[in-house]
Design a protein around this motif. Structure first.
Motif, PDB file in Angstrom:
ATOM      1  N   SER A 242       0.830  -1.216   0.000  1.00  0.00           N
ATOM      2  CA  SER A 242       0.000   0.000   0.000  1.00  0.00           C
ATOM      3  C   SER A 242       0.857   1.256   0.000  1.00  0.00           C
ATOM      4  O   SER A 242       0.609   2.194  -0.760  1.00  0.00           O
TER       5      SER A 242
ATOM      6  N   CYS B 170       2.526   1.723  -3.374  1.00  0.00           N
ATOM      7  CA  CYS B 170       1.568   2.167  -4.401  1.00  0.00           C
ATOM      8  C   CYS B 170       1.208   3.641  -4.232  1.00  0.00           C
ATOM      9  O   CYS B 170       1.134   4.389  -5.210  1.00  0.00           O
TER      10      CYS B 170
ATOM     11  N   GLY C 110       2.155   6.394  -6.921  1.00  0.00           N
ATOM     12  CA  GLY C 110       1.074   7.200  -7.499  1.00  0.00           C
ATOM     13  C   GLY C 110       1.308   8.691  -7.315  1.00  0.00           C
ATOM     14  O   GLY C 110       1.094   9.489  -8.235  1.00  0.00           O
TER      15      GLY C 110
ATOM     16  N   SER D 204      -8.886   3.620  -8.886  1.00  0.00           N
ATOM     17  CA  SER D 204      -7.885   2.579  -8.623  1.00  0.00           C
ATOM     18  C   SER D 204      -8.016   2.042  -7.210  1.00  0.00           C
ATOM     19  O   SER D 204      -7.929   0.827  -6.986  1.00  0.00           O
TER      20      SER D 204
END
Length: 180
Positions: free
Chosen positions: A116, A119, A123, A156
């Motif tokens: 997590s 990501c 991002g 997402s």
């Protein structure tokens, strides 16, 4: 309906996660965190005020990754970055002392935390900003790029959370007061 949801959540609080429906699981989370619309209203008002104040005082947007991230990217001499980051920490400490129910213990597998975090960091890097910069400041300025980025990260997030059944795997544990 809210009273019914909280009543259902009270009943479901002690059920194992595999016996909960998605509606009961959601209402259970609301009850655990003692959520009320007032909390959302106050939080939104504070975020909006901080965003407007930053824009008004400095002409810059309020984005956590840009401000605090600058500390590790060689912009540590800028006092406003230190003050902002200290304010984030101080706000958390103050909230913990004023409203401890806002912080519940969460039990999650370490690999999920690692993936997590990677990501979110990836991002924010690819999107040239984080959720606060694009989702709050950029959307408030009606930036098309920020709106596209917000739709992308929200979509997402929904997709990945659904595919990985995140709600099932994240166990929120509320410390209960011992009854005497």
């Amino acid at each position: 309906r809210v009273d019914v949801q909280f009543a259902e959540a009270e009943i479901a609080r002690d059920l194992p996660p595999d016996r909960l429906t998605s509606t009961v699981r959601y209402t259970r989370m609301l009850a655990i965190y003692d959520f009320t619309p007032l909390h959302a209203l106050l939080g939104g008002a504070l975020l909006g005020s901080a965003t407007l104040l930053r824009m008004w005082l400095s002409g810059q947007i309020l984005g956590v990754s840009g401000i605090s991230g600058g500390l590790v990217r060689g912009k540590g001499a800028e006092l406003h970055r230190w003050l902002f980051t200290a304010g984030l920490v101080a706000g958390g400490v103050a909230m913990q002392s004023v409203y401890p129910a806002a912080f519940g213990a969460v039990s999650i597998a370490p690999w999920r935390e690692l993936v997590s975090g990677l990501c979110v960091g990836l991002g924010a890097g690819l999107g040239n900003g984080c959720t606060s910069g694009h989702g709050i400041s950029g959307n408030a300025r009606l930036s098309v790029r920020s709106m596209a980025y917000t739709i992308t990260f929200m979509g997402s997030g929904f997709l990945v959370a659904s595919l990985l059944q995140s709600a099932t795997h994240v166990q929120v544990v509320k410390e209960r007061k011992k009854e005497e």
